[in-house]
Design a protein around this motif. Structure first.
Motif, PDB file in Angstrom:
ATOM      1  N   LEU A  32      24.707 -43.756  22.115  1.00  0.00           N
ATOM      2  CA  LEU A  32      23.751 -42.644  21.548  1.00  0.00           C
ATOM      3  C   LEU A  32      23.776 -41.726  22.396  1.00  0.00           C
ATOM      4  N   ILE A  33      23.663 -40.373  22.177  1.00  0.00           N
ATOM      5  CA  ILE A  33      23.509 -39.412  22.912  1.00  0.00           C
ATOM      6  C   ILE A  33      22.064 -38.669  22.807  1.00  0.00           C
TER       7      ILE A  33
ATOM      8  N   VAL B 277      26.787 -41.194  18.517  1.00  0.00           N
ATOM      9  CA  VAL B 277      25.775 -40.645  17.351  1.00  0.00           C
ATOM     10  C   VAL B 277      24.880 -39.786  18.300  1.00  0.00           C
ATOM     11  N   GLU B 278      24.578 -38.801  18.229  1.00  0.00           N
ATOM     12  CA  GLU B 278      23.734 -37.804  19.079  1.00  0.00           C
ATOM     13  C   GLU B 278      22.436 -37.830  18.238  1.00  0.00           C
ATOM     14  N   ILE B 279      21.394 -38.079  18.882  1.00  0.00           N
ATOM     15  CA  ILE B 279      20.047 -38.022  18.353  1.00  0.00           C
ATOM     16  C   ILE B 279      19.122 -36.911  18.822  1.00  0.00           C
TER      17      ILE B 279
ATOM     18  N   PHE C 155      24.140 -43.102  26.273  1.00  0.00           N
ATOM     19  CA  PHE C 155      23.715 -44.601  26.542  1.00  0.00           C
ATOM     20  C   PHE C 155      24.462 -45.518  25.711  1.00  0.00           C
ATOM     21  N   LYS C 156      25.160 -46.243  26.203  1.00  0.00           N
ATOM     22  CA  LYS C 156      26.017 -47.591  25.508  1.00  0.00           C
ATOM     23  C   LYS C 156      24.977 -48.638  25.098  1.00  0.00           C
ATOM     24  N   ALA C 157      25.328 -49.021  23.800  1.00  0.00           N
ATOM     25  CA  ALA C 157      24.370 -49.959  23.201  1.00  0.00           C
ATOM     26  C   ALA C 157      25.173 -50.957  22.298  1.00  0.00           C
ATOM     27  N   HIS C 158      24.213 -52.167  21.962  1.00  0.00           N
ATOM     28  CA  HIS C 158      24.774 -52.860  20.791  1.00  0.00           C
ATOM     29  C   HIS C 158      24.077 -52.573  19.688  1.00  0.00           C
TER      30      HIS C 158
ATOM     31  N   PHE D  27      16.359 -47.936  13.868  1.00  0.00           N
ATOM     32  CA  PHE D  27      17.602 -48.199  13.773  1.00  0.00           C
ATOM     33  C   PHE D  27      18.042 -49.054  12.793  1.00  0.00           C
ATOM     34  N   TYR D  28      17.664 -50.218  12.345  1.00  0.00           N
ATOM     35  CA  TYR D  28      17.808 -51.109  11.406  1.00  0.00           C
ATOM     36  C   TYR D  28      18.115 -50.151  10.163  1.00  0.00           C
ATOM     37  N   LYS D  29      17.196 -49.450   9.861  1.00  0.00           N
ATOM     38  CA  LYS D  29      17.684 -48.453   8.465  1.00  0.00           C
ATOM     39  C   LYS D  29      18.663 -47.486   9.010  1.00  0.00           C
ATOM     40  N   PHE D  30      18.685 -46.980  10.134  1.00  0.00           N
ATOM     41  CA  PHE D  30      19.692 -45.705  10.303  1.00  0.00           C
ATOM     42  C   PHE D  30      21.154 -46.426  10.381  1.00  0.00           C
TER      43      PHE D  30
END
Length: 80
Positions: free
Chosen positions: A38-39, A72-74, A45-48, A59-62
């Protein structure tokens, strides 16, 4: 599994949830098995995805609607 067996298992491993969260965080910190970056405001930010989706309705819906892109840039500002 009957309710009695479930309670026995929970009593046997009372800190199991903490161990799992700690291991997921270690993996994230070591950039192991992360599947999304995520940017936000230029910060990466690295994530699971599974962890984000489990912790956030957003995030569930996204992730249900989003393509399989690993980056992904937010829009928004980081508050740290």
């Amino acid at each position: 599994m009957e309710a009695e067996e479930t309670m026995e298992c929970l009593q046997e491993f009372p800190e199991h949830h903490k161990m799992i969260l700690d291991r997921l965080n270690e993996q994230r910190e070591q950039d192991r098995f992360t599947d999304i970056t995520l940017i936000v405001d230029g910060h990466h930010f690295k994530a699971h995805k599974a962890v984000l989706a489990a912790c956030s309705k957003f995030f569930y819906k996204f992730f249900q609607e989003f393509t399989q892109e690993p980056l992904v840039e937010i829009e928004g500002k980081c508050l740290f």
